[in-house]
Write an enzyme that holds these catalytic residues in place. Structure first.
Site, PDB file in Angstrom:
ATOM      1  N   ASN A 169       1.263   6.135   7.927  1.00  0.00           N
ATOM      2  CA  ASN A 169       0.640   5.484   6.768  1.00  0.00           C
ATOM      3  C   ASN A 169       0.665   6.468   5.612  1.00  0.00           C
ATOM      4  O   ASN A 169      -0.229   7.306   5.464  1.00  0.00           O
ATOM      5  CB  ASN A 169      -0.790   5.074   7.098  1.00  0.00           C
ATOM      6  CG  ASN A 169      -0.812   3.951   8.118  1.00  0.00           C
ATOM      7  OD1 ASN A 169      -0.570   2.792   7.785  1.00  0.00           O
ATOM      8  ND2 ASN A 169      -1.044   4.313   9.379  1.00  0.00           N
ATOM      9  N   GLU A 170       1.693   6.347   4.820  1.00  0.00           N
ATOM     10  CA  GLU A 170       1.907   7.283   3.721  1.00  0.00           C
ATOM     11  C   GLU A 170       1.007   6.926   2.537  1.00  0.00           C
ATOM     12  O   GLU A 170       0.400   5.844   2.520  1.00  0.00           O
ATOM     13  CB  GLU A 170       3.378   7.232   3.284  1.00  0.00           C
ATOM     14  CG  GLU A 170       4.371   7.650   4.365  1.00  0.00           C
ATOM     15  CD  GLU A 170       4.372   9.155   4.657  1.00  0.00           C
ATOM     16  OE1 GLU A 170       3.410   9.853   4.258  1.00  0.00           O
ATOM     17  OE2 GLU A 170       5.311   9.629   5.311  1.00  0.00           O
ATOM     18  N   PRO A 171       0.884   7.831   1.539  1.00  0.00           N
ATOM     19  CA  PRO A 171       0.085   7.521   0.352  1.00  0.00           C
ATOM     20  C   PRO A 171       0.442   6.143  -0.206  1.00  0.00           C
ATOM     21  O   PRO A 171       1.623   5.781  -0.285  1.00  0.00           O
ATOM     22  CB  PRO A 171       0.469   8.634  -0.622  1.00  0.00           C
ATOM     23  CG  PRO A 171       0.797   9.776   0.280  1.00  0.00           C
ATOM     24  CD  PRO A 171       1.450   9.181   1.489  1.00  0.00           C
TER      25      PRO A 171
END
Ligand code: F6R
Length: 637
Positions: A169-171
């Site tokens: 879950n990236e930025p």
């Protein structure tokens, strides 16, 4: 906040943790911490088994959980822990990715855990990197349903990426996101690049459980080791909840623990600036740290700090101990001043009461340990040069061959020259064929690896000769832990320690220099440091070791904080150029190397900038204005 069920020591009083929004525990050592986490998992599995229930685990990959899995395997093999009632769901998988690919998370989980325990294969769930593109969406929905049908996650193990990601879950990820495919952040790809032998080979997409999938777990433990994680750990624990740092969403979970080692915790307010949290019990080290911090904060030299500067920043009781800012400033100034020396091996015939090194013996035997064949000159080329010029008996010990960091193109160049010299039928011909026949993820043949290792040896010799070291003082240890031919290395073994011990006991050094990098516990620099620490604790009973001082330098990526520096060695502009030249001899590591990291500058540029920054920091504190400084911290064993 629910308190975790296992025996972590408590983080501290409310006062200590008032800046923190996530329960966390700091351990000296990541292995010790991992064992405790493994025991929490094992207790849960056993409790569930007693209740005739399944235990549903959410699992992570990467370097952080490796020691947890190792302990779980040990508990299975030696203490009968059964995984028969365990159902697992892995966080993520690259996409597209085949199971057989050694970089796949499927491969990782089987290599580190599943192949060694009695889990039922049908209970293992890992996002499938082989599903058809049109089916990914449905696959993700089914994955969520499967977790739900299993009763939800009892326990979720997490690592944290430098982007603040959990899972992938990236930025930008939403609080309520579910399992889905996602584009990987550039920094995440950079961090994965060594394992893939270059960023161009790192997939751009992955399938990951979502934030809401993770948050629904009844218990969450997040592991973070090493200095590289310190900044993001602080943001996640102390910062605002923001999609920019997806791990900050964990602040809303009611049963979570971040398990940290000292390096990963070092930016937390209570650790970095404890005087801002509550009145401090001052030691010499914390006093220096606080004054340097204050000087940087106020952008004033040490000698210009005032009583009110100290009072207004949580240090009033420090002034009481010292009488006034004036007295304290002078003490700190002198202390810092005394770290500077142009005589890293000690200055003969000088009063050495306030110098970092002893004057005797005037001619010292010195070993510079270099994890890879080039860290010696990158990290301490100026000091190395001074030690040789000042007549010490300097030995260089390259701990690993560094062979995997030579590109095929570079190796081909040398093989072709060798072919011209030796003709058809020679080893060179086989090497050329091997390189030409190599597929993207194939390991090098032993001949190709040997050539790559030789290239690095000869570059090193060119560099040490340039600095005036006789060839017989250059030692290539080729520690066996490194010789796997792939980015993943073996654990240290008796053989590694024996090689280290033999060298140290044959030289009986007065000084040892080594790379003191405390980043990723599985990184080569850290393993090389552990090899040295192991040898030191074994050899310290020998009499000659009473006379041996150990100095740690930092590698290409970090420098010691100013307050940590025990010896600072200045370089003139000419010495900076000489150091640059010594680095240039390592030609295979120039111009777009395989293990670049996220800093696109070449090693010599990074080294120069870093040494200049250290000099500037000293100057800003009110000390002399040098062109560049190399920094060392003394290690007591
Ligand atoms: C792995 C995962 C990632 C890693 C994170 C840290 O399944 O989902 O979030 O936990 O990138 O990786 P390491 O532990 O290698 O630093």
């Amino acid at each position: 906040m629910k308190v975790d069920p296992i025996k972590y020591s408590e983080a501290g009083t409310f006062e200590d943790t008032r800046f923190e929004k996530i329960h966390n525990v700091v351990f000296n050592d990541s292995v010790e911490a991992s064992i405790i986490v493994a025991h929490e998992i094992s207790n849960l599995i056993k409790l569930k088994a007693l209740q005739n229930k399944n235990c549903v685990l959410g699992l992570a990959t990467g370097s952080s959980p490796i020691d947890v899995y190792e302990e779980l395997v040990r508990l299975h093999k030696e203490e009968g822990l059964s995984f028969k009632n365990v159902i697992t769901f892995n966080l993520d998988e690259y996409y597209p990715m085949s199971k057989e690919n050694t970089q796949s998370y499927w491969y990782f989980m089987h290599e580190h855990l599943f192949d060694h325990v009695d889990i039922l294969p049908e209970n293992i769930n890992i996002p499938d990197g082989t599903v058809d593109k049109d089916y990914v969406h449905q696959f993700c929905i089914d994955y969520e349903l499967k977790i739900k049908d299993a009763g939800g996650l009892d326990f979720q193990l997490l690592g944290i990426g430098r982007t603040g990601h959990i899972g992938f879950n990236e930025p930008g990820s939403h609080y309520n996101s579910g399992t889905r495919n996602i584009t990987l952040d550039h920094i995440t790809r950079v961090d994965a690049a060594p394992a893939f032998l270059g960023i161009e080979n790192v997939p751009r997409v992955a399938i990951t459980m979502g934030i809401s999938t993770i948050r629904r777990a009844r218990r969450i433990v997040l592991l973070a080791w090493g200095i590289n994680k310190a900044e993001v750990v602080k943001k996640a624990i102390e910062g605002e909840i923001t999609s920019e740092i997806p791990s900050s969403y964990l602040q809303t979970h009611n049963n979570i623990t971040f398990v940290l080692d000292e390096s990963a915790s070092q930016d937390l307010t209570r650790i970095k600036t404890p005087w801002l949290v509550k009145p401090c019990n001052w030691t010499e080290a914390s006093t220096i740290k606080a004054s340097v911090w204050l000087s940087e904060l106020k952008q004033k030299s040490i000698l210009k700090l005032t009583d009110s500067d100290y009072n207004n920043n949580g240090m009033s009781n420090l002034l009481i101990d010292h009488g006034s800012a004036y007295n304290l400033n002078i003490k700190i100034f002198n202390k810092l001043q005394h770290t500077i020396t142009g005589w890293p091996g000690g200055k003969p015939k000088a009063d050495d009461t306030n110098r970092p090194e002893r004057k005797k013996p005037a001619k010292k035997r010195v070993i510079i340990f270099s994890p890879h064949p080039d860290d010696d000159v990158i990290s301490m080329g100026g000091t190395f040069d001074r030690l040789v010029e000042q007549g010490h008996d300097v030995h260089i010990a390259y701990q690993t061959s560094g062979n995997i960091a030579v590109s095929d193109k570079e190796a081909m160049k040398f093989a072709e020259v060798a072919l011209l010299l030796n003709g058809d039928g020679s080893n060179a011909q086989k090497i050329i064929e091997d390189i030409n026949n190599k597929n993207k993820f194939d390991l090098d043949t032993i001949e190709v690896r040997n050539l790559k290792g030789l290239i690095r040896r000869k570059e090193s010799i060119a560099s040490t000769r340039y600095l005036g070291v006789p060839d017989e003082n250059v030692h290539f240890l080729d520690l066996p832990f490194y010789e796997t031919g792939k980015p993943k290395k073996n654990k240290l073994s008796e053989q590694d320690f024996k090689i280290m011990n033999d060298l140290i006991s044959s030289i009986k050094p007065h000084q040892i220099y080594a790379a003191g990098d405390l980043a990723d516990p599985h990184g080569t620099h850290k393993v090389c440091l552990d090899a040295l620490f192991g040898s030191l604790s074994e050899l310290k009973k020998e009499e000659y070791m009473n006379d041996c001082w150990v100095w740690l330098y930092r590698g290409a990526w970090h420098e010691w904080d100013t307050h940590e520096i025990d010896m600072a060695v200045p370089m003139s502009p000419d010495q900076v150029k000489k150091k640059r030249q010594a680095i240039f001899y390592h030609q295979s590591q120039k111009d777009g190397v395989l293990f670049q990291g996220d800093d696109s500058r070449e090693f010599w540029m990074r080294a120069e900038d870093r040494n200049k920054v250290t000099a500037k920091k000293y100057n800003d504190l009110g000390l002399a204005d040098y062109e560049a400084l190399e920094a060392f911290k003394r290690y007591y064993f």
